[in-house]
Design a protein around this motif. Structure first.
Motif, PDB file in Angstrom:
ATOM      1  N   PHE A 117     -33.862  50.873 -51.877  1.00 39.86           N
ATOM      2  CA  PHE A 117     -34.849  50.094 -52.894  1.00 39.86           C
ATOM      3  C   PHE A 117     -35.701  51.111 -53.345  1.00 39.86           C
ATOM      4  O   PHE A 117     -36.306  52.436 -53.120  1.00 39.86           O
ATOM      5  CB  PHE A 117     -36.177  49.256 -51.609  1.00 39.86           C
ATOM      6  N   PHE A 118     -36.626  50.528 -54.164  1.00 41.24           N
ATOM      7  CA  PHE A 118     -38.268  51.407 -54.595  1.00 41.24           C
ATOM      8  C   PHE A 118     -38.952  51.487 -53.736  1.00 41.24           C
ATOM      9  O   PHE A 118     -39.105  50.256 -52.337  1.00 41.24           O
ATOM     10  CB  PHE A 118     -38.221  50.397 -55.769  1.00 41.24           C
ATOM     11  N   GLU A 119     -39.517  52.509 -54.037  1.00 43.96           N
ATOM     12  CA  GLU A 119     -40.386  53.094 -53.154  1.00 43.96           C
ATOM     13  C   GLU A 119     -41.473  53.210 -53.319  1.00 43.96           C
ATOM     14  O   GLU A 119     -42.576  53.931 -53.746  1.00 43.96           O
ATOM     15  CB  GLU A 119     -40.429  53.871 -51.458  1.00 43.96           C
TER      16      GLU A 119
ATOM     17  N   LEU B  40     -42.426  48.247 -53.342  1.00 41.49           N
ATOM     18  CA  LEU B  40     -41.890  47.648 -53.624  1.00 41.49           C
ATOM     19  C   LEU B  40     -42.384  47.610 -55.166  1.00 41.49           C
ATOM     20  O   LEU B  40     -43.989  47.858 -54.665  1.00 41.49           O
ATOM     21  CB  LEU B  40     -41.030  46.663 -53.554  1.00 41.49           C
ATOM     22  N   ALA B  41     -42.215  46.410 -55.958  1.00 44.70           N
ATOM     23  CA  ALA B  41     -43.498  46.092 -57.146  1.00 44.70           C
ATOM     24  C   ALA B  41     -44.573  45.264 -56.371  1.00 44.70           C
ATOM     25  O   ALA B  41     -45.699  45.088 -56.720  1.00 44.70           O
ATOM     26  CB  ALA B  41     -42.490  45.422 -58.449  1.00 44.70           C
TER      27      ALA B  41
ATOM     28  N   ARG C 117     -37.453  42.226 -48.597  1.00 46.75           N
ATOM     29  CA  ARG C 117     -36.884  43.408 -48.651  1.00 46.75           C
ATOM     30  C   ARG C 117     -35.288  43.199 -47.786  1.00 46.75           C
ATOM     31  O   ARG C 117     -33.702  43.332 -48.445  1.00 46.75           O
ATOM     32  CB  ARG C 117     -37.755  44.224 -48.028  1.00 46.75           C
TER      33      ARG C 117
ATOM     34  N   ARG D 279     -31.204  51.148 -57.345  1.00 44.39           N
ATOM     35  CA  ARG D 279     -32.312  51.090 -56.775  1.00 44.39           C
ATOM     36  C   ARG D 279     -32.909  49.106 -56.548  1.00 44.39           C
ATOM     37  O   ARG D 279     -32.110  49.329 -57.996  1.00 44.39           O
ATOM     38  CB  ARG D 279     -33.551  51.695 -56.599  1.00 44.39           C
TER      39      ARG D 279
ATOM     40  N   ASN E 144     -35.552  46.946 -56.539  1.00 47.32           N
ATOM     41  CA  ASN E 144     -37.272  46.595 -57.326  1.00 47.32           C
ATOM     42  C   ASN E 144     -36.832  44.798 -56.707  1.00 47.32           C
ATOM     43  O   ASN E 144     -36.384  44.313 -57.432  1.00 47.32           O
ATOM     44  CB  ASN E 144     -37.499  47.135 -58.039  1.00 47.32           C
TER      45      ASN E 144
ATOM     46  N   ASP F 149     -34.527  43.344 -59.458  1.00 44.88           N
ATOM     47  CA  ASP F 149     -34.207  44.155 -60.515  1.00 44.88           C
ATOM     48  C   ASP F 149     -32.870  45.435 -59.587  1.00 44.88           C
ATOM     49  O   ASP F 149     -33.194  45.461 -58.416  1.00 44.88           O
ATOM     50  CB  ASP F 149     -35.587  45.697 -61.029  1.00 44.88           C
TER      51      ASP F 149
ATOM     52  N   VAL G 282     -31.132  48.903 -60.600  1.00 43.87           N
ATOM     53  CA  VAL G 282     -31.475  49.969 -61.266  1.00 43.87           C
ATOM     54  C   VAL G 282     -31.038  50.509 -61.002  1.00 43.87           C
ATOM     55  O   VAL G 282     -29.872  51.690 -60.374  1.00 43.87           O
ATOM     56  CB  VAL G 282     -32.753  50.797 -60.843  1.00 43.87           C
TER      57      VAL G 282
ATOM     58  N   ALA H 275     -29.636  54.074 -60.780  1.00 44.17           N
ATOM     59  CA  ALA H 275     -30.575  55.526 -60.119  1.00 44.17           C
ATOM     60  C   ALA H 275     -30.529  56.734 -60.225  1.00 44.17           C
ATOM     61  O   ALA H 275     -31.686  57.133 -60.725  1.00 44.17           O
ATOM     62  CB  ALA H 275     -30.159  55.495 -58.304  1.00 44.17           C
TER      63      ALA H 275
ATOM     64  N   LYS I 144     -32.112  56.103 -64.322  1.00 44.34           N
ATOM     65  CA  LYS I 144     -33.161  55.702 -64.182  1.00 44.34           C
ATOM     66  C   LYS I 144     -33.436  53.964 -65.397  1.00 44.34           C
ATOM     67  O   LYS I 144     -34.269  54.119 -66.172  1.00 44.34           O
ATOM     68  CB  LYS I 144     -34.844  56.413 -64.075  1.00 44.34           C
TER      69      LYS I 144
END
Length: 198
Positions: free
Chosen positions: A47-49, A51-52, A67, A89, A91, A144, A146, A148, A151
């Motif tokens: 996960f993005f860290e 998250l949006a 999550r 990743r 998001n 989303d 992505v 990684a 990007k």
């Protein structure tokens, strides 16, 4: 006030409930994906860290529930959770908007006039509509995926539906179901180049 006029006042809440129930049957899901992405390369995710939806910089009860649902959905498709050097990743974002709709409610009333031919008073129906403003809350959940390494967004899903719920826990559960609905439209499995057969 005539009986039909009174009935129309009873009908309005019923029509409103039907409108909101139609919104509550499930979110409207739309997806889009890159035609250039090689999905056979993707086997792991993280996960993005942050998250949006964690715009304050910390996790919330909602972000943790979404999550967990996204992780369950990814692992069910064979992807391995790998925080270090993942292929994808994930998001997540969610927000709620106040909305309003105009609901038109049909009304029937009667006008009376004297008919010389019938030598009696005759009732004539009068049809009209009454417009009512209905306010409601609409929620949107985004997922989303992505690449990684590059990007670059390779797939996204958006679910839009009713954000009604009496308690915060009910609203979080509804948002988690929206994540599951988005992943129902995700056509890939880990390491597979072609979409999975449905």
């Amino acid at each position: 006030m005539t009986i039909l006029h009174r009935l129309s006042r009873v009908f309005l809440p019923f029509a409103t409930a039907l409108l909101l129930a139609a919104c509550a049957t499930g979110p409207r899901v739309s997806t889009d994906g890159s035609t250039e992405a090689d999905f056979s390369r993707y086997r792991s995710f993280a996960f993005f860290e942050p998250l949006a939806l964690e715009d304050s910089g910390y996790s919330t009860l909602l972000s943790e529930q979404l999550r967990a649902e996204a992780r369950r959905q990814m692992e069910a498709r064979g992807y391995v959770y790998q925080p270090e050097a993942p292929d994808l990743r994930v998001n997540l974002n969610a927000f709620v908007e106040e909305k309003a709709d105009i609901v038109r409610v049909p009304e029937v009333d009667f006008g009376w006039y004297y008919s010389y031919r019938a030598r009696a008073y005759v009732a004539v129906p009068i049809h009209r509509e009454r417009a009512e403003l209905v306010r409601y809350r609409e929620g949107t959940v985004n997922v989303d995926l992505v690449d990684a390494r590059e990007k670059r967004l390779v797939w996204e899903g958006v679910a839009v539906g009713s954000a009604a719920g009496r308690t915060p826990a009910e609203r979080r559960e509804r948002a988690a179901r929206a994540v599951a609905a988005i992943f129902e439209a995700f056509p890939y499995r880990a390491g597979a180049a072609a979409p999975a057969a449905r």
